[in-house]
Write a protein that holds these residues in place. Sequence first.
Motif, short mmCIF file in Angstrom:
data_model
loop_
_atom_site.label_atom_id
_atom_site.label_comp_id
_atom_site.label_asym_id
_atom_site.label_seq_id
_atom_site.Cartn_x
_atom_site.Cartn_y
_atom_site.Cartn_z
N ASN A 1 47.10 -8.61 33.03
CA ASN A 1 48.46 -9.01 32.66
C ASN A 1 49.41 -7.84 32.48
O ASN A 1 50.59 -8.04 32.19
N GLY A 2 48.90 -6.63 32.63
CA GLY A 2 49.67 -5.44 32.30
C GLY A 2 50.69 -5.04 33.34
O GLY A 2 50.82 -5.64 34.41
N VAL A 3 51.41 -4.00 32.98
CA VAL A 3 52.44 -3.46 33.87
C VAL A 3 52.04 -2.05 34.27
O VAL A 3 51.20 -1.41 33.64
N GLU A 4 52.66 -1.56 35.30
CA GLU A 4 52.35 -0.23 35.82
C GLU A 4 53.15 0.84 35.07
O GLU A 4 54.34 0.70 34.86
N HIS A 5 52.45 1.92 34.68
CA HIS A 5 53.08 3.04 34.01
C HIS A 5 52.79 4.31 34.81
O HIS A 5 51.64 4.56 35.19
N MET A 6 53.80 5.12 35.04
CA MET A 6 53.61 6.37 35.77
C MET A 6 53.27 7.48 34.77
O MET A 6 54.03 7.75 33.84
N ARG B 1 49.89 23.83 35.46
CA ARG B 1 51.24 23.28 35.64
C ARG B 1 51.20 21.77 35.54
O ARG B 1 50.14 21.14 35.69
N VAL B 2 52.35 21.19 35.29
CA VAL B 2 52.44 19.74 35.14
C VAL B 2 52.73 19.12 36.51
O VAL B 2 53.45 19.69 37.34
N ILE B 3 52.13 17.95 36.75
CA ILE B 3 52.35 17.19 37.99
C ILE B 3 52.99 15.86 37.58
O ILE B 3 52.30 14.96 37.09
N PRO B 4 54.30 15.71 37.77
CA PRO B 4 54.99 14.49 37.32
C PRO B 4 54.56 13.26 38.10
O PRO B 4 54.30 13.32 39.31
N ASP B 5 54.49 12.12 37.40
CA ASP B 5 54.29 10.81 38.01
C ASP B 5 53.14 10.80 39.01
O ASP B 5 53.27 10.32 40.13
N ALA B 6 52.00 11.32 38.58
CA ALA B 6 50.86 11.49 39.49
C ALA B 6 49.91 10.31 39.51
O ALA B 6 49.17 10.11 40.47
N ILE B 7 49.89 9.52 38.42
CA ILE B 7 48.95 8.40 38.30
C ILE B 7 49.69 7.11 37.98
O ILE B 7 50.54 7.07 37.09
N ARG B 8 49.33 6.05 38.69
CA ARG B 8 49.90 4.72 38.45
C ARG B 8 48.91 3.94 37.60
O ARG B 8 47.99 3.32 38.13
N MET B 9 49.07 3.97 36.30
CA MET B 9 48.13 3.35 35.37
C MET B 9 48.60 1.94 35.00
O MET B 9 49.78 1.74 34.67
N VAL B 10 47.68 0.99 35.02
CA VAL B 10 48.00 -0.40 34.71
C VAL B 10 47.30 -0.79 33.40
O VAL B 10 46.08 -0.67 33.27
N TYR B 11 48.07 -1.27 32.43
CA TYR B 11 47.48 -1.75 31.17
C TYR B 11 48.50 -2.58 30.40
O TYR B 11 49.68 -2.59 30.74
#
Length: 291
Positions: free
Chosen positions: A113-118, A281-291
Amino acid sequence: MRYTAVIANPKAKRFSEKRLKNAIRILSKNGFDVEIKMTSFKGEAEAIAGDLSKKGCPLIIAAGGDGTFNEVINGIALTGTRMGILPMGTTNVLAKELGIDEDIEVAVRGIINGVEHMLSIGLISLQSPPLQRYFCLMAGIGFDGEAVFECNNTLKRFLGKGAYILSALKTLIRFSPEPLNFSFDSQSLTGFSAIISKASKYGGHFRVTPDASLFKKDLYIYLMHGKKRFDILRYVSAIILGRHLRLSDITISRAEEIVIEGRAKVQIDGDYIGHTPALIRVIPDAIRMVY
């Protein structure tokens, strides 16, 4: 039917076949065509996730602990594959950070039921051994890296957090660090240990860098300038008591890129990977996590 793959680590501290089967049952009842992939050695979850992603798998669910989550992240970072997690590890710091319930049934319904978070994550590059690895929680440099290096995997499986405590005590007795140089944002600072975070939580519910976030596009640095055993005891005690930000011999800062020179052991997300020099270094918006 929506295809998804579940990569499960049967060696995770709280893994059980019953809990996994229950999660699969709920997914199937909600229209998911589930393929189960069980791992048998370190690094296999990353290889499986990378292969599935290349084949166009839309969703991979990692069932295990933070080490398993890290492997899957390294297999799918910057791809179109989405990720969900079922917390079955020793501390499940990533789940705590994201507010994902450690009850497997609740967690799996969150994926359905979750939504995608970058998520923005870290990328560390080492010279010895030469490698690049993504991390979503933290990189521990110096004492932290030494303690994880000394941690016995068998004890970790049976004692959980207790294995880290025993390892830290053993490390403290013989810890003799070399000075390290940290360069970021036109600054150059010397210290002996550091925690470079992408997440606010550390080791469970401790907050070494309380302002760090997987949704921010930067890294948080907790740099310790003391080298003596008593200094390490002060840092650890202050972290446990939540007073570590008040210490006078630490530096707290944030950056998008950090260069570390000198030699010290390094751990990321609870696993030893090598030693400095390092570039983080930071990698922006690298993972599409669903929860």
